[in-house]
Design a protein around this motif. Sequence first.
Motif, PDB file in Angstrom:
ATOM      1  N   ARG A 161      61.594  55.879  44.826  1.00  0.00           N
ATOM      2  CA  ARG A 161      62.126  56.525  46.026  1.00  0.00           C
ATOM      3  C   ARG A 161      61.670  55.835  47.292  1.00  0.00           C
ATOM      4  O   ARG A 161      62.476  55.546  48.184  1.00  0.00           O
ATOM      5  CB  ARG A 161      61.698  57.996  46.032  1.00  0.00           C
ATOM      6  CG  ARG A 161      62.191  58.784  47.229  1.00  0.00           C
ATOM      7  CD  ARG A 161      61.756  60.231  47.139  1.00  0.00           C
ATOM      8  NE  ARG A 161      62.266  61.021  48.241  1.00  0.00           N
ATOM      9  CZ  ARG A 161      62.003  62.316  48.410  1.00  0.00           C
ATOM     10  NH1 ARG A 161      61.234  62.945  47.511  1.00  0.00           N
ATOM     11  NH2 ARG A 161      62.493  62.969  49.440  1.00  0.00           N
ATOM     12  N   TRP A 162      60.366  55.544  47.399  1.00  0.00           N
ATOM     13  CA  TRP A 162      59.839  54.955  48.624  1.00  0.00           C
ATOM     14  C   TRP A 162      60.244  53.501  48.757  1.00  0.00           C
ATOM     15  O   TRP A 162      60.491  53.020  49.864  1.00  0.00           O
ATOM     16  CB  TRP A 162      58.322  55.111  48.670  1.00  0.00           C
ATOM     17  CG  TRP A 162      57.899  56.532  48.782  1.00  0.00           C
ATOM     18  CD1 TRP A 162      57.298  57.298  47.822  1.00  0.00           C
ATOM     19  CD2 TRP A 162      58.081  57.392  49.913  1.00  0.00           C
ATOM     20  NE1 TRP A 162      57.084  58.579  48.274  1.00  0.00           N
ATOM     21  CE2 TRP A 162      57.554  58.664  49.564  1.00  0.00           C
ATOM     22  CE3 TRP A 162      58.630  57.225  51.184  1.00  0.00           C
ATOM     23  CZ2 TRP A 162      57.562  59.739  50.440  1.00  0.00           C
ATOM     24  CZ3 TRP A 162      58.639  58.301  52.055  1.00  0.00           C
ATOM     25  CH2 TRP A 162      58.113  59.538  51.690  1.00  0.00           C
ATOM     26  N   GLN A 163      60.303  52.789  47.623  1.00  0.00           N
ATOM     27  CA  GLN A 163      60.753  51.406  47.680  1.00  0.00           C
ATOM     28  C   GLN A 163      62.210  51.325  48.116  1.00  0.00           C
ATOM     29  O   GLN A 163      62.593  50.474  48.929  1.00  0.00           O
ATOM     30  CB  GLN A 163      60.580  50.732  46.320  1.00  0.00           C
ATOM     31  CG  GLN A 163      61.008  49.265  46.308  1.00  0.00           C
ATOM     32  CD  GLN A 163      60.892  48.638  44.938  1.00  0.00           C
ATOM     33  OE1 GLN A 163      60.499  49.301  43.976  1.00  0.00           O
ATOM     34  NE2 GLN A 163      61.238  47.361  44.839  1.00  0.00           N
ATOM     35  N   GLN A 164      63.023  52.227  47.596  1.00  0.00           N
ATOM     36  CA  GLN A 164      64.436  52.273  47.975  1.00  0.00           C
ATOM     37  C   GLN A 164      64.600  52.612  49.449  1.00  0.00           C
ATOM     38  O   GLN A 164      65.441  52.032  50.152  1.00  0.00           O
ATOM     39  CB  GLN A 164      65.144  53.308  47.104  1.00  0.00           C
ATOM     40  CG  GLN A 164      66.629  53.446  47.370  1.00  0.00           C
ATOM     41  CD  GLN A 164      67.270  54.421  46.400  1.00  0.00           C
ATOM     42  OE1 GLN A 164      67.886  54.043  45.415  1.00  0.00           O
ATOM     43  NE2 GLN A 164      67.112  55.705  46.664  1.00  0.00           N
TER      44      GLN A 164
ATOM     45  N   TRP B 211      69.768  58.926  51.949  1.00  0.00           N
ATOM     46  CA  TRP B 211      69.298  59.079  50.578  1.00  0.00           C
ATOM     47  C   TRP B 211      68.945  60.535  50.275  1.00  0.00           C
ATOM     48  O   TRP B 211      68.982  60.955  49.112  1.00  0.00           O
ATOM     49  CB  TRP B 211      68.063  58.206  50.343  1.00  0.00           C
ATOM     50  CG  TRP B 211      68.306  56.731  50.363  1.00  0.00           C
ATOM     51  CD1 TRP B 211      67.743  55.814  51.209  1.00  0.00           C
ATOM     52  CD2 TRP B 211      69.151  55.976  49.491  1.00  0.00           C
ATOM     53  NE1 TRP B 211      68.185  54.545  50.935  1.00  0.00           N
ATOM     54  CE2 TRP B 211      69.057  54.613  49.871  1.00  0.00           C
ATOM     55  CE3 TRP B 211      69.979  56.322  48.422  1.00  0.00           C
ATOM     56  CZ2 TRP B 211      69.758  53.595  49.233  1.00  0.00           C
ATOM     57  CZ3 TRP B 211      70.679  55.299  47.782  1.00  0.00           C
ATOM     58  CH2 TRP B 211      70.568  53.972  48.182  1.00  0.00           C
ATOM     59  N   GLU B 212      68.585  61.298  51.309  1.00  0.00           N
ATOM     60  CA  GLU B 212      68.170  62.686  51.113  1.00  0.00           C
ATOM     61  C   GLU B 212      69.328  63.666  51.225  1.00  0.00           C
ATOM     62  O   GLU B 212      69.115  64.870  51.103  1.00  0.00           O
ATOM     63  CB  GLU B 212      67.094  63.052  52.148  1.00  0.00           C
ATOM     64  CG  GLU B 212      65.946  62.061  52.238  1.00  0.00           C
ATOM     65  CD  GLU B 212      65.247  61.860  50.899  1.00  0.00           C
ATOM     66  OE1 GLU B 212      65.110  62.851  50.160  1.00  0.00           O
ATOM     67  OE2 GLU B 212      64.859  60.712  50.596  1.00  0.00           O
ATOM     68  N   ALA B 213      70.548  63.171  51.471  1.00  0.00           N
ATOM     69  CA  ALA B 213      71.689  64.079  51.617  1.00  0.00           C
ATOM     70  C   ALA B 213      71.933  64.933  50.367  1.00  0.00           C
ATOM     71  O   ALA B 213      72.225  66.134  50.494  1.00  0.00           O
ATOM     72  CB  ALA B 213      72.951  63.283  51.967  1.00  0.00           C
ATOM     73  N   PRO B 214      71.816  64.396  49.145  1.00  0.00           N
ATOM     74  CA  PRO B 214      72.034  65.255  47.962  1.00  0.00           C
ATOM     75  C   PRO B 214      71.072  66.436  47.883  1.00  0.00           C
ATOM     76  O   PRO B 214      71.416  67.466  47.289  1.00  0.00           O
ATOM     77  CB  PRO B 214      71.820  64.280  46.791  1.00  0.00           C
ATOM     78  CG  PRO B 214      72.150  62.936  47.349  1.00  0.00           C
ATOM     79  CD  PRO B 214      71.661  62.978  48.766  1.00  0.00           C
TER      80      PRO B 214
END
Length: 701
Positions: free
Chosen positions: A27-30, A39-42
Amino acid sequence: MCPPTGLYGPEGILPARRTLRPQGKGRWQQLWETPTLLWEAPLLGLDTAQGLELLSLLGTVLALGALLTRPLRHPLVYLLLWAAYLSVCQASEAVPLGTLASSFLQAHPPSPQPKLPDHPSPCRDSLLLETGFLAVLVAPLGLPPNHKQAPQGRPGGVSPHEGLAFWLVRWLLFRLMFASGVVKLTSRCPAWWGLTALTYHYETQCLPTPAAWFAHRLPVWLHKLSVVATFLIEIAVPPLFFAPVRRLRLAAFYSQVLLQVLIVITGNYNFFNLLTLVLATALLDDTHLAAKSSTSRRKRTPSSWPKALLAVLALLLELAVYGLLAYGVVHCFGLEVDWEQHVIRSRTTFTFHQFSQWLKMVTLPTMWLGAASLAWELLTALWRWVQVRGSLQKLCAAVPLSVLGTATVALFLISLVPYSYMEPSSHGRLWTGAHRLFGTVEHLQLANSYGLFRRMTGLGGRPEVVLEGSYDGHQWTEIEFMYKPGNLSRPPPIVVPHQPRLDWQMWFAALGPHTHSPWFASLVLRLLQGKAPVIRLIQNHTPSYPFHKQPPTYVRAQRYKYWFSHPWEQGRWWRRQWVEEFFPSVSLGDPALDVLLGQFGLQDKSPPRARSSSNTLSQALHWIRRQLSPLEAPALLWGLLGAVGAIKVMQALLGPQSLPRSKEEKHKPASQEDSVAASKQASPAPNISSSSQTPRRKKSP
């Protein structure tokens, strides 16, 4: 305000969901490699397109709030605004201007260099991102407004570190303007070297205004003289941003204002020139912005002989600079007055080799000029910190000073890398540490390279793509856009500060074959499908779209050359001539269209998931979009700006007297108030304005 779904929505030209796909990384690498909050929309039950809408609305609300209320002018608020805009730019491939030939900078890179910056967003977006991050540093932070300094007894409100952030703004303005002037000559464009660029510019720019038609009719000698003035303002004047004499900085400020205002009047360049004007305010100081001039104050105070000597030296330096600029302009551009014809003749008297040698000679010194100016600003901040009274106050001031001082030096080092792109040999001689630091944060766009109008296009006529639709393949109807030239009788619009991205990208597409603009095939597909979000990009008023009842069976595109009409052509703003077919006639299911879509990866292999109607946030976004869709973007923007302006005027008229007094002020004894007023009258007037919103700089003689 919600961005148009015709660009990035599920039925848009380039859906945003294609650009952000998990790559199986942490997650953090992405998040670090592709820094976007989408990335947090879902987690909120939203898809990528809805996440873009939410970020846009959140940014609009926060920006308007920061304009209206002081508590929201906080570094965290500006950091959130910067992160939101960076998140949107990371998905810029979902809009036309984020694709191939997405910006003038990418279409015409500044010059051959070892490594060109890879900006996903256009030049204006890069400038807004860099300015937005500097706003985080400029926002008030540090000592409380009632802190005191010694020994002069100056009024509170001056933080020792606040001049550093404003210096970064000046450095950004310098890089923007100096590079924009230099690349015009390093491009070897014959229009710039022949001083004839403005004889084409007004007619061939992306979206001209009605004033451009009149500017285009000015005499050629005045156009050439205007090009000379442009070189003067963009190349010779920017070093004065760091001049020790205050009047030189003010002269530099007003020259930049003149250039930007003239560009705004004659061209629709969205927020770019307005943002440049905001950057230019860093050249001002509190004294210049104060409501009352300090001239009468200086008259009452007798000057000592050292101050008088410094004033004379400053005046001599000022006159020497003006004389040097005048001599340089006359010498480099051969200015001559033709008294018989009543014109001023000009020509370029230096060669490309001479200019290249000059650029190689001055690039590194301009970096050292910036370093010296920054060192002086750091010493000034340190001296202000020494003057802070009290151990606790000094400790509180040391923390933000250390943080901001380190950030300022780091950002300066980072900016040297893209700044040096305009001169390859200087780029290779930079400190390797600066290259490593820039490479680490390059994807955050904290520093960018700039180079505006590097080459003049459309020297033989303005290329323009005209879309046409038909039901039978024989009778064709032109599809007219809202903003770009099309109808010969329609005057050019005024859309500042709105950015009609599709209309802009149609201008870029006309400069080459349609294969250089992969998104164009997707646009044709959406028109054949009759997708309403895309149609609203072309005509917001649906009945104005010729195929609003039924989508066309066939769509094609023709390339024309446009020119401004002659003064004797009544009722027309443009004239045109057909050149060639730009895009062949296609229909749904046409193998040629399918091949193009497949070649560029634009086919919908997996249909988008249906939006959840049970999600409250999704329903709220859908309702807001439905309310805003009928409004034209320029009218909505000017409506918001007008409302903010009206509120600010009301606040200024009411003044602080109308605000309720605190409990402590209400119960303050009258004798104490009188003693405070008497002490103010007895004390001499301060030399520095007490405003906390603008930087306080040491005044030059």
